[in-house]
Design an enzyme around this catalytic site. Sequence first.
Site: not given
Length: 404
Positions: A156, A198
């Site tokens: 992440h 991301c």
Amino acid sequence: MRLTNFPSWLLALLALPLFTAAVHTSNWAVLVSTSRFWFNYRHLANTLSLYRTVKRLGIPDNQIILMLPDDMACNPRNTFTGSVFNDKSRMLDLYDDKGALEDLGMGGIEVDYRGNEVTVENFIRLLTDRWPSSHPHSKRLMTGPQSNVLIYMTGHGGNEFLKFQDSEEISSFDLADAFEQMYEKKRYHEMLFMIDTCQANTMYSAFYSPGVLATGSSARDQSSYSHHADQDVGVAVIDRWTYFYLEFLETRMNSTSSDIRLGELFDYMTFDRVHSDAGVRYDLLEGREQAVRERRVLDFFGNVQGVEIETGTQETQNDWKKDLEALQELGARAESQQTAPKSKDKNATASTAANGMPNVSRVSLDMAQGGGSWLKKMAGAASLAVLGGAWMASNKLTKQYAVK
């Protein structure tokens, strides 16, 4: 024959192989999952999938560093105890491959850093080799100036940062500084940095060290998406960007001699497949985009043997054979010049023996006439001695130039 009287051009010819070296002799891989907890199952599956692929393409386990923060195979929530899958068909167990890799004696996994060992500090130490002397060599990145390094990271992240186990994070500037230390310490020849998270493309925006090729799954302000979930496992099992990388490598790269180019691989990551803007940064490599796209995929994903250095090695061996043949010819000429006067003095030698003198010359002459194999051995020994002297002289010259 004294070395100082040896032809200078031949000395230079013999010294050439000592000064030339292959620029790429090994491939290494550093594969990192930075997430723990069951709902991040897909990040571990991403990493194990790429681990299996690079092993299949020839990188041995002792040249792969695997960092896994959690053991999903033994998680109490895992319906399939001891197994990890990257597809809902569950045909391939990434944790203990029962397929072709097991037939080759390559099944199973070797984790180098697990659990709480997967930290930002240990990752930076791994890249820069800043370990205490007691740290095991098997857990070090033992690369040098002739090593290509593949670094894959998944987890992440956000704008110029990637989280490690939800407790700390590494920034793009931390990575850039670590790569610069690697460059200064000559720990790589070229490097391919891959990241699936991301806003992944922001993680290589700060890079400035030469020889680094970087690619990511999503642009700034874009998310990186999972590909699909397994209802029995209960969570997503792989991310889209990594899924299509694996699809390309598993379907197009059928052997360790495949000639597929990096441009084809990067072009495969379209928006329709990935659902985000996958990026590539070429400018830090020599030749930039046009030249880099023509590079072979196996330059980073496979075993270097039979790919980079086989041709050069054969040429070097042929050069040495030619040099040895030339030296043997020189030895044969010198031998013929020495034996010619002795044959003319045969009668004089015989009369000397008749006068009662020791017949040493006749013994030597008989050996020269009937002992061809003995002379060949002597010529071979002389050739080896000349080669040894040339090698020592070249080493001495090398050290003198290094001191200067």
